[in-house]
Design a protein around this motif. Structure first.
Motif, mmCIF file in Angstrom:
data_model
loop_
_atom_site.group_PDB
_atom_site.id
_atom_site.type_symbol
_atom_site.label_atom_id
_atom_site.label_comp_id
_atom_site.label_asym_id
_atom_site.label_seq_id
_atom_site.Cartn_x
_atom_site.Cartn_y
_atom_site.Cartn_z
ATOM 1 N N MET A 75 4.392 11.064 5.734
ATOM 2 C CA MET A 75 5.333 9.991 5.740
ATOM 3 C C MET A 75 6.187 9.774 4.451
ATOM 4 S SD MET A 75 5.654 9.407 8.881
ATOM 5 C CE MET A 75 6.467 7.748 8.888
ATOM 6 N N ARG A 76 5.789 10.421 3.525
ATOM 7 C CA ARG A 76 6.108 10.133 2.062
ATOM 8 C C ARG A 76 7.689 10.810 2.062
ATOM 9 N NH1 ARG A 76 2.030 10.213 -2.797
ATOM 10 N NH2 ARG A 76 0.646 8.329 -2.235
ATOM 11 N N ARG A 77 7.863 11.755 2.952
ATOM 12 C CA ARG A 77 9.125 12.363 2.847
ATOM 13 C C ARG A 77 10.279 11.465 3.428
ATOM 14 N NH1 ARG A 77 6.865 18.330 5.337
ATOM 15 N NH2 ARG A 77 5.367 18.701 3.524
ATOM 16 N N VAL A 78 9.804 10.816 4.501
ATOM 17 C CA VAL A 78 10.746 9.861 5.348
ATOM 18 C C VAL A 78 10.712 8.506 4.591
ATOM 19 C CG1 VAL A 78 10.964 8.521 7.592
ATOM 20 C CG2 VAL A 78 9.558 10.690 7.410
ATOM 21 N N ILE A 79 9.799 7.901 3.881
ATOM 22 C CA ILE A 79 9.902 6.776 3.159
ATOM 23 C C ILE A 79 9.940 6.979 1.585
ATOM 24 C CG2 ILE A 79 8.662 4.369 2.499
ATOM 25 C CD1 ILE A 79 6.905 4.798 4.993
ATOM 26 N N ARG A 80 11.092 7.384 1.352
ATOM 27 C CA ARG A 80 11.881 7.790 0.259
ATOM 28 C C ARG A 80 11.859 6.514 -1.136
ATOM 29 N NH1 ARG A 80 12.944 13.092 -0.479
ATOM 30 N NH2 ARG A 80 13.154 14.170 1.560
ATOM 31 N N PRO A 81 12.319 5.603 -0.555
ATOM 32 C CA PRO A 81 12.445 4.520 -1.837
ATOM 33 C C PRO A 81 11.192 4.163 -2.268
ATOM 34 C CG PRO A 81 13.694 3.753 0.143
ATOM 35 C CD PRO A 81 12.703 4.847 0.689
ATOM 36 N N GLN A 82 10.899 4.208 -3.707
ATOM 37 C CA GLN A 82 9.845 4.323 -4.532
ATOM 38 C C GLN A 82 9.170 2.603 -4.393
ATOM 39 O OE1 GLN A 82 7.871 6.363 -5.879
ATOM 40 N NE2 GLN A 82 6.156 4.653 -6.828
ATOM 41 N N LYS A 83 10.533 1.709 -4.445
ATOM 42 C CA LYS A 83 9.932 0.296 -4.254
ATOM 43 C C LYS A 83 9.169 0.000 -3.008
ATOM 44 C CE LYS A 83 13.253 -1.775 -7.320
ATOM 45 N NZ LYS A 83 14.206 -2.855 -7.543
ATOM 46 N N LEU A 84 9.618 0.635 -1.846
ATOM 47 C CA LEU A 84 8.983 0.534 -0.502
ATOM 48 C C LEU A 84 7.734 0.844 -0.484
ATOM 49 C CD1 LEU A 84 9.260 -0.529 2.307
ATOM 50 C CD2 LEU A 84 10.094 1.490 3.176
ATOM 51 N N ARG A 85 7.276 2.178 -1.147
ATOM 52 C CA ARG A 85 6.127 2.578 -1.164
ATOM 53 C C ARG A 85 5.147 1.574 -1.929
ATOM 54 N NH1 ARG A 85 8.748 7.806 -1.917
ATOM 55 N NH2 ARG A 85 8.198 7.634 -4.169
ATOM 56 N N GLU A 86 5.661 1.228 -3.271
ATOM 57 C CA GLU A 86 4.793 0.281 -3.978
ATOM 58 C C GLU A 86 4.473 -0.908 -3.161
ATOM 59 O OE1 GLU A 86 7.103 -0.426 -7.443
ATOM 60 O OE2 GLU A 86 6.934 1.428 -8.448
ATOM 61 N N ARG A 87 5.394 -1.502 -2.353
ATOM 62 C CA ARG A 87 4.950 -2.576 -1.645
ATOM 63 C C ARG A 87 4.012 -2.378 -0.490
ATOM 64 N NH1 ARG A 87 8.364 -7.173 -2.214
ATOM 65 N NH2 ARG A 87 10.367 -6.625 -3.415
ATOM 66 N N LEU A 88 4.178 -1.307 0.067
ATOM 67 C CA LEU A 88 3.029 -1.031 1.075
ATOM 68 C C LEU A 88 1.641 -0.604 0.382
ATOM 69 C CD1 LEU A 88 5.205 1.737 2.988
ATOM 70 C CD2 LEU A 88 4.440 -0.439 3.850
ATOM 71 N N ALA A 89 1.573 -0.143 -0.924
ATOM 72 C CA ALA A 89 0.562 0.050 -1.617
ATOM 73 C C ALA A 89 -0.202 -1.297 -1.933
ATOM 74 C CB ALA A 89 0.763 0.956 -2.710
ATOM 75 N N TYR A 90 0.796 -2.343 -2.076
ATOM 76 C CA TYR A 90 0.439 -3.523 -2.519
ATOM 77 C C TYR A 90 -0.364 -4.211 -1.411
ATOM 78 C CZ TYR A 90 0.600 -8.515 -4.046
ATOM 79 O OH TYR A 90 0.048 -9.810 -4.370
ATOM 80 N N LEU A 91 0.202 -3.949 -0.248
ATOM 81 C CA LEU A 91 -0.069 -4.552 1.043
ATOM 82 C C LEU A 91 -1.160 -4.013 1.350
ATOM 83 C CD1 LEU A 91 0.042 -6.414 3.602
ATOM 84 C CD2 LEU A 91 1.420 -4.508 4.584
ATOM 85 N N SER A 92 -1.553 -2.657 0.955
ATOM 86 C CA SER A 92 -2.980 -2.058 1.369
ATOM 87 C C SER A 92 -4.128 -2.530 0.543
ATOM 88 C CB SER A 92 -2.768 -0.564 0.992
ATOM 89 O OG SER A 92 -3.892 0.084 1.039
ATOM 90 N N THR A 93 -3.705 -2.899 -0.732
ATOM 91 C CA THR A 93 -4.982 -3.592 -1.686
ATOM 92 C C THR A 93 -5.105 -4.901 -1.254
ATOM 93 O OG1 THR A 93 -3.860 -2.126 -3.301
ATOM 94 C CG2 THR A 93 -5.258 -3.825 -3.938
ATOM 95 N N TYR A 94 -4.044 -5.496 -0.981
ATOM 96 C CA TYR A 94 -4.303 -6.991 -0.413
ATOM 97 C C TYR A 94 -5.070 -7.101 0.632
ATOM 98 C CZ TYR A 94 -2.717 -11.826 0.690
ATOM 99 O OH TYR A 94 -2.661 -13.271 0.716
ATOM 100 N N LEU A 95 -5.233 -6.254 1.790
ATOM 101 C CA LEU A 95 -5.967 -6.331 2.959
ATOM 102 C C LEU A 95 -7.151 -5.982 2.758
ATOM 103 C CD1 LEU A 95 -3.409 -4.492 5.450
ATOM 104 C CD2 LEU A 95 -4.125 -7.025 5.409
ATOM 105 N N ALA A 96 -7.398 -4.851 1.606
ATOM 106 C CA ALA A 96 -8.831 -4.527 1.358
ATOM 107 C C ALA A 96 -9.534 -5.776 0.499
ATOM 108 C CB ALA A 96 -8.824 -3.427 0.236
ATOM 109 N N VAL A 97 -9.148 -6.709 0.002
ATOM 110 C CA VAL A 97 -9.529 -7.742 -0.555
ATOM 111 C C VAL A 97 -10.533 -8.564 0.507
ATOM 112 C CG1 VAL A 97 -9.230 -10.152 -1.752
ATOM 113 C CG2 VAL A 97 -7.852 -8.059 -2.501
ATOM 114 N N PHE A 98 -9.972 -8.673 1.830
ATOM 115 C CA PHE A 98 -10.662 -9.495 2.928
ATOM 116 C C PHE A 98 -11.951 -8.382 3.266
ATOM 117 C CE2 PHE A 98 -6.420 -10.976 2.860
ATOM 118 C CZ PHE A 98 -6.439 -12.388 2.894
ATOM 119 N N ASN A 99 -11.793 -7.266 3.264
ATOM 120 C CA ASN A 99 -12.861 -6.560 3.695
ATOM 121 C C ASN A 99 -14.201 -6.717 2.590
ATOM 122 O OD1 ASN A 99 -13.992 -3.130 3.185
ATOM 123 N ND2 ASN A 99 -14.340 -4.173 5.070
#
Length: 587
Positions: A75-99
């Motif tokens: 999916m990285r080929r489709v989601i090219r904007p770096q800022k969008l990927r950074e926001r998704l990575a931030y969301l992933s880390t945010y959800l992991a905190v609850f685990n």
């Protein structure tokens, strides 16, 4: 994300895992602490009690799987904007905190590496707090205003030598007064405590009395040392929070939340309880007697007294892991060095480590602590101090810590002065690249205040250091290695660490510090003179150009006015045109 990795979240207000490990090394001389060993099998067993994030049907599993899919290599080929990927990575880390938080709740209650165990028979009381404020020449009006507003002489039964506080201040700053005097005794309204010549005010609920003493240093520097006597309830507040069972928590703040296990929750909440009392004392001082530190919105130097019920820190015994964690929760870390004074037997001086005790924010914060039973047993130590052992010990310390607390405050003064000079230096080009009178006035005001305070305080402190310590009732603190280290050195044949005088080291450091800042101040004043001269020259040149253009404009206006002036019912322009016409016709 694992439990261990969550502890390293940089946005937390708690130390990272690396900080915890470094703290353990500091307090254990690089060796594993006694009494507790890490068990990989036990850790894995605890860890597996909760499924990894994305492997269940919990509310955060589906969003996590979606985000993980979007971050996959396909999916990285489709989601090219770096800022969008950074926001998704931030969301992933945010959800992991609850685990991580869910895993912390399932962790063993008897695992000492994830809990804080306070010995049930151990208790800590905080009977008193000291806060110091300084009043150099630039802050003299603030002290005078505080005395006027406080009206602390109103209920005094007698005034020594017919002098009130303002008269004492005037004489002391002219070099003719006492080296120190009692500025005010303030008692809480409704309190049963009695103080001679005291006034009654609505103090913060934690405090029963506030005693202000003015200490004159030379002629131009006055220090006000405030001793806050805590109520019995407030004195035990820290102990109550210390003994509470703190469950795992989610700590929210800037950035990512933090999943705290029972250990980190205990650290933060207990240290926060101690800090709340500090903030109340500093806040009252900033409101009622603001001075140098308050003018820069900096915390005033503070010492508090904590009395232990069982543990005696002055013995210098090696502390095991469980007790070390319990002591860290209230803000005491490390057992390598001992700072003691023969004038305060049974008491240890310990600075607050701001890295290991983040919730305390220990800037300019020190703790005096000892064992209540040991102190009460010292012959003659508490004689004539009443039956309340805690407050008797606090008043003994109050009698003897005054001058040393002022010495610590002078170091705080130098820290701020150095910081302000650095700001002037680093912002000089941006602020003064082009000449403007307002910017020059700012530089002049800043240097006037800093230079006046620095030169005056430097001279006064030199006189202060020349006093005989014993005649001035000062105390000397000695820094030495802990006895348990000395025993190891002796057993292993290592060279013993030589004890040093903390008071003498502060004196030498402050002397060098003043010399360095005075040199910088001299250079900055030379630069200011150069900037002012060049600015004045540039300003004169600009004014001359403006004057030239104003003269040209005036000449043009005068010429136009002359051309249209009335001469014998004709203006000059009409007459000139008529004359030219006649000349041409004549030719």
């Amino acid at each position: 994300m694992s439990d261990e990795s969550s502890k390293g979240a940089p946005v937390s207000d708690e130390p990272s895992e690396d900080a915890e490990e470094s703290g353990d090394k500091l307090s254990s001389s690089g060796q594993e602490k006694q009494g507790v060993k890490f068990s990989p099998e036990r850790f894995q067993d605890n860890y597996r009690r909760v499924a990894d994030i994305g492997e269940g049907r919990r509310w955060y599993d589906l969003p996590y799987r979606v985000v993980s899919w979007l971050l996959s290599s396909r999916m990285r080929r489709v989601i090219r904007p770096q800022k969008l990927r950074e926001r998704l990575a931030y969301l992933s880390t945010y959800l992991a905190v609850f685990n991580d938080h869910e895993r912390n709740k399932k962790w063993d209650l008897d695992d000492p590496l994830h809990n804080v165990r306070v010995p049930p028979q151990e208790h800590v009381h905080m009977p008193g707090i000291w806060v110091v404020e300084l009043f150099p020449p630039s802050q003299f009006s603030s002290l005078d205003q505080a005395i006027r507003k406080g009206d602390w002489d109103r209920h005094r039964r007698w005034i020594y030598d017919g002098r009130d506080n303002r008269r004492y201040l005037e004489l002391s700053r002219s070099g003719k007064g006492w080296s120190w005097w009692r500025l005010a005794d303030i008692a809480q309204k409704g309190s049963k405590i009695w103080l001679a010549d005291s006034t009654r005010e609505d103090l913060p609920e934690a405090f029963e009395t506030v005693q202000l003493k003015a200490v004159q240093i030379g002629a131009g520097l006055t220090a006000v040392v405030a001793f806050f006597r805590l109520t019995d309830t407030a004195a035990r507040r820290l102990d109550r929070v210390w003994h509470e069972k703190h469950e795992p928590r989610l700590a929210f703040g800037k950035g990512l939340p933090r999943a705290e296990d029972r250990q980190w929750a205990s650290f933060r909440l207990t240290q926060k309880a101690r800090r709340a009392l500090h903030d109340a004392a500093r806040g009252w001082m900033a409101e009622r007697c603001p001075g140098y530190f308050s003018s820069y919105s900096e915390p005033q130097p503070l010492l508090d007294l904590l009395l232990m019920n069982e543990f005696d820190p002055t013995k210098g015994e090696r502390v095991d892991r469980e007790l070390a964690d319990a002591l860290r929760a209230i803000g005491f870390t490390g057992d390598l060095l001992h700072t003691t004074s023969s004038d305060l037997p049974g008491i240890l001086l310990s600075p607050v480590d701001g890295e290991l005790c983040r919730a305390l924010e220990g800037k300019r914060t020190w703790g005096l602590w000892g064992n209540r039973k040991v102190l009460a047993a010292i012959p003659g130590y508490l004689e004539g101090r009443g039956n309340d052992v805690d407050h008797a010990i606090a008043h003994v310390a109050d009698d003897r810590i005054r001058s040393f607390s002022v010495i610590l405050a002078i170091s705080g003064f130098l820290e701020i002065a150095e910081s302000e000079y650095a700001k002037l230096r680093d912002s000089a080009r941006a602020r003064h690249h082009t000449f403007k009178a307002s910017r020059l006035n700012y530089l002049r005001r800043s240097l006037l205040t800093l230079s006046l305070d620095l030169t005056s305080v430097a001279r006064d402190v030199q006189e202060f250091w020349k006093r005989n310590w014993r005649e001035a009732h000062d105390i000397e603190f000695i820094v030495d290695q802990a006895p348990w280290i000395s025993q190891e050195d002796q057993a292993l044949g290592r060279e013993r660490f030589e004890a040093t005088s903390m008071t003498s080291e502060l004196r030498e450091r402050q002397h060098k510090w003043f010399d360095k800042l005075i040199t910088a101040d001299r250079d900055y004043r030379d630069i200011l003179s150069t900037v002012a001269a060049l600015g004045a020259s540039a300003d004169t040149y600009k004014i001359s150009r403006v004057a030239l253009w104003a003269a040209i404009a005036s000449l043009a206006i005068a010429a136009v006015t002359l051309l249209f002036a009335e001469v014998k019912d004709q203006n000059v322009l009409s007459a000139l045109l008529s004359w030219l016409k006649r000349v041409l016709e004549a030719q």
